[in-house]
Structures are given as C-alpha cells and as structure tokens.
Design an enzyme around this catalytic site. Structure first.
Site, PDB file in Angstrom:
ATOM      1  N   VAL A 180       0.939  -1.144   0.041  1.00  0.00           N
ATOM      2  CA  VAL A 180      -0.038  -0.005   0.069  1.00  0.00           C
ATOM      3  C   VAL A 180       0.800   1.270  -0.042  1.00  0.00           C
ATOM      4  O   VAL A 180       0.681   2.131  -0.815  1.00  0.00           O
ATOM      5  CB  VAL A 180      -0.926  -0.008   1.202  1.00  0.00           C
ATOM      6  CG1 VAL A 180      -1.767   1.201   1.173  1.00  0.00           C
ATOM      7  CG2 VAL A 180      -2.092  -1.136   1.173  1.00  0.00           C
ATOM      8  N   LYS A 235     -13.740  -6.372   8.242  1.00  0.00           N
ATOM      9  CA  LYS A 235     -14.544  -5.471   7.215  1.00  0.00           C
ATOM     10  C   LYS A 235     -16.067  -5.376   7.536  1.00  0.00           C
ATOM     11  O   LYS A 235     -16.611  -3.929   7.663  1.00  0.00           O
ATOM     12  CB  LYS A 235     -13.976  -5.490   5.950  1.00  0.00           C
ATOM     13  CG  LYS A 235     -12.620  -5.532   5.402  1.00  0.00           C
ATOM     14  CD  LYS A 235     -12.219  -6.000   4.092  1.00  0.00           C
ATOM     15  CE  LYS A 235     -10.676  -5.982   3.900  1.00  0.00           C
ATOM     16  NZ  LYS A 235     -10.341  -6.773   2.761  1.00  0.00           N
TER      17      LYS A 235
HETATM   18  N1  HSE Z   1      -5.845  -9.258   1.887  1.00  0.00           N
HETATM   19  C1  HSE Z   1      -6.910  -8.325   1.544  1.00  0.00           C
HETATM   20  C2  HSE Z   1      -8.001  -8.762   0.388  1.00  0.00           C
HETATM   21  C3  HSE Z   1      -6.300  -6.977   1.229  1.00  0.00           C
HETATM   22  O1  HSE Z   1      -7.575  -9.801  -0.264  1.00  0.00           O
HETATM   23  O2  HSE Z   1      -9.014  -8.220   0.358  1.00  0.00           O
HETATM   24  C4  HSE Z   1      -7.208  -5.823   0.950  1.00  0.00           C
HETATM   25  O3  HSE Z   1      -7.697  -5.432   2.192  1.00  0.00           O
END
Ligand code: HSE
Length: 396
Positions: A12, A199
């Site tokens: 990132v 998330k």
């Molecule tokens: N490892 C996470 C994914 C990265 O594959 O979505 C992004 O949050």
C-alpha cells in the site's frame, strides 16, 4: 502546501508514493495546494530515488509541526495503533487502510480525532478502491440501511474464482494471489474469514452505530468449501461466495457473521469474481444499492487512500460522526436467526423428505443436495441429527 508523512513502504505504501507522484498536478488542481510527501517511515533501506524522505524514528514525524496528514500503511495494530493515536493527539489528520486497527480501535480513535478537530479516514480499509464507506457515510443520510452483504476479501474471491472457473488447486490460487499483492502477510487472515470479519464489522459500526468487535462475530472461512458443492450449485445457477453480512434481527439485535454463502445468479454478489469486491445494501428509501470494484492490490488501495488525503486537505474542519462503544449484548445469537440453508448429504432424497418435508431438492445421485425453508440453525442441527451430512452452507 499540505505536508504528508507516510508510515510504511509495503504494497500500500509504495502505491501511495506512486499515486501522489503520478497525479501531483491533478491533486494540486483539486485541492488548490501542493501535496508534499515529506517523510516515509521505514524499517530498512530500499533502492529507490526518493531515499531522502526515509526516516526510521516516528518521533521525527510526531514532533514535526509542519506535518498535516499522517498516512498509516504499516498494517496490524502494533505499532500502528500507538502511532495513529499519537498523530491524532498531535492534531494531525490520519488516513489509514488498516482494517484490523479500525475494527479494533476505531471508536476510540474517532473520538480522539473529534476532540482534536481532525479526521480519521479509512476508505481503503474496506473494499480496496470501492467508495463504500463514503457511500454509506455521505450518500445515504436520507435512508435507514436495513442490511449489508459483501464480498469484502479479494484474495478469497480470487481463489474461489480460480477454483471454480479454472479448476486450480487452492494452494496454486493462493500463491498467485500472494504474488499479486492481494493477500495479507499471514494469508490465514484471508482464507479463515478474519479479514472479511474485520471489514463487515467496520461497515456495521458505521451503519448501525455501535462498535462491534470482531471477536464477537461468528466467522468461517473457505478452507472447507467442497468442489462437489460448487459443481452442484452451478447446475442451478448458484455459486459459493465468502460474505460478510449484517442486518437487524427481529428482536432489534444485530445479526452479523462471516461465512461462505450460496448466492444465486441475480445481482452483483454473484457477478463479482476475481479480486473484485462488492457490497449490497438494502435501504428504505433508495431501495437496493451496490458498490463494486477492485478490493485489493497496491494501486486500487492507494486510490482510496489518496482520495482520503485529498478530502482531509479540501474539507479541513469536517468531522465525521463517531459511532458508540461496544455493546456485546446487542449482537444476536447467530444460531437463533432464521435463514435458508443448502445441505448436501449422503442420504437419499426419500430420507431427506421424511425429515424436511417438501424441500427443494437440487441434486440426486451419490449425494442429495437441497435447500431448506427458512429456519434457525438450532432447528436445522436438530433436524440433521441422524443424516450423513457432507456440507451445510447458508443461502443469501
Ligand atoms: N488481503 C486483503 C484482500 C487485502 O485480499 O482483500 C485488502 O484488504
């Protein structure tokens, strides 16, 4: 001129460096000022042509009054939590794509940001490039959002797609996802559903207004997804997706979970393949709404991060509402909320009908597969006692 310090120089972080450089003129035009990347906090040296920005001690950043915005791209909570908290306390805006940090400490950090009159922005933490957080926070204020369901992990969606469409093995597909920079440092966070759980918690925090800690959310990953079920479901226009879901249960509590689900072929959650993420919301006034795009990777995530930087510069003084603290008792027992289930069993259709009545049988042969009526998991488990069950999946 707005001065920025970047913490971390991984997937990132390097994406953010690139986007700030490649879009410098456009960003200046949009914000009315130059965005200068003054420092990059690194742990070791890298062979790049901007080494003069490297610092190894966070104190340099924390104590530099010129720094307006700190971009956290370290990941994990240690030392990210300490640094983000310190930056906010110094009255600096913070932009992060760190879902673990926000899912765990978001409520506390947002409160500090509010107190210090700065913003904590984290669009890149959910859905990579997709503006789902902006959508939920800024564009649905005239609605009640009743539910959200999302494919929120690019790695697992990529793996499931390669297994389904190209018959790749789980290990081959995972290795490629790692090479493409999609996977977490420890990919079990992806494949065991932990990342999706973080998330969906963040989305639920924003939508339903209470902090939900990931450890209070039932979470299953994709390790046990069987190719037999993938093939059976294909024959009736269905597929298996790892979803985070959150909605108000009948008793007013929040039903929230992460698990592989059967999705039928209407809509975005069926169509989102590869590294793409999608989130579908049910709202009262706007109806069904969906967000779709690249959910992982260096530039897609940097796209969201840099957008948040721009917003901090442009909307100085705009403070986002915080959500309330954790109330574990507000989360419903996931086994007590009625859902439809897909079941595969080694028993014949007759035995299935004896137990479940007139259910929808979708495959007969060496295994019988069927879809139940809506029932609680408690009731399902009682009914399945005595059947030779091969798999159980929830149906969206
Ligand atoms: N490892 C996470 C994914 C990265 O594959 O979505 C992004 O949050």
């Amino acid at each position: 001129m707005a001065k920025i310090a970047l913490l971390g120089h991984g997937v990132v972080g390097t994406g953010v460096v690139n986007v700030l450089k490649n879009k410098a003129a456009q960003l200046e035009k949009l914000t009315g000022e130059q965005l200068e990347l003054k420092y990059i906090l690194v742990r070791h040296d890298y062979d790049v042509d901007y080494k003069e920005k490297f610092v190894t001690d966070f104190t340099t950043i924390e104590t530099d009054e010129e720094i307006d915005i700190v971009v956290e791209a370290i990941g994990g909570t240690d030392p990210a939590y300490k640094y983000v908290k310190a930056a906010l306390e110094q009255g600096k805006h913070v932009v992060t794509s760190n879902k673990e940090l926000v899912a765990k400490h978001g409520c506390e950090l947002m409160n500090i940001a509010k107190e210090k009159n700065v913003n904590l922005m984290f669009e890149g933490a959910v859905g990579g490039a997709i503006p789902v957080i902006h959508g939920v926070r800024n564009c649905l204020e005239a609605n009640t959002v009743n539910s959200v369901a999302g494919i929120l992990n690019g790695t697992t969606n990529y793996i499931l797609t390669k297994m389904i469409e190209e018959k790749q093995s789980f290990d081959v597909a995972l290795k490629r996802a790692q090479e493409l920079g999609y996977a977490e440092a420890d990919p079990s966070a992806d494949v065991d559903g932990i990342d999706t759980c973080r998330k969906i918690c963040i989305l639920a925090d924003i939508i339903f207004g209470n902090h939900i800690l990931p450890e209070n959310v039932h979470t299953e990953g994709i390790r046990n997804v069987r190719i037999e079920d993938v093939d059976t479901l294909k024959t009736v226009g269905g597929c298996i997706k790892l979803l985070g879901v959150a909605k108000r249960a009948a008793d007013g509590k929040l039903f929230i979970m992460t698990a592989p689900h059967v999705v039928f072929n209407q809509g975005i959650l069926f169509a989102a393949t590869d590294v793409f993420n999608a989130a579908q919301l049910e709202t009262d006034n706007a109806g069904t709404m969906a967000f779709y795009g690249r959910g992982a990777g260096s530039l897609p995530t940097a796209s969201a991060v840099v957008n948040d930087i721009v917003e901090c510069v442009k909307a100085d003084g705009t403070i986002y509402p915080v959500w309330d603290d954790e109330k574990p008792e507000a989360v419903a027992d996931y086994k007590s909320v009625p859902l439809q289930f897909y079941v595969a069993t080694a028993d014949g259709a007759e035995k299935v009908k004896e137990t479940f009545g007139d259910v929808r049988i979708i495959a007969e042969g060496t295994e019988t597969a069927f879809i139940t009526e809506k029932m609680t998991q408690v009731r399902l488990e009682t009914a399945l006692d005595g059947l030779a069950v091969k798999s159980v999946l929830r149906v969206l």
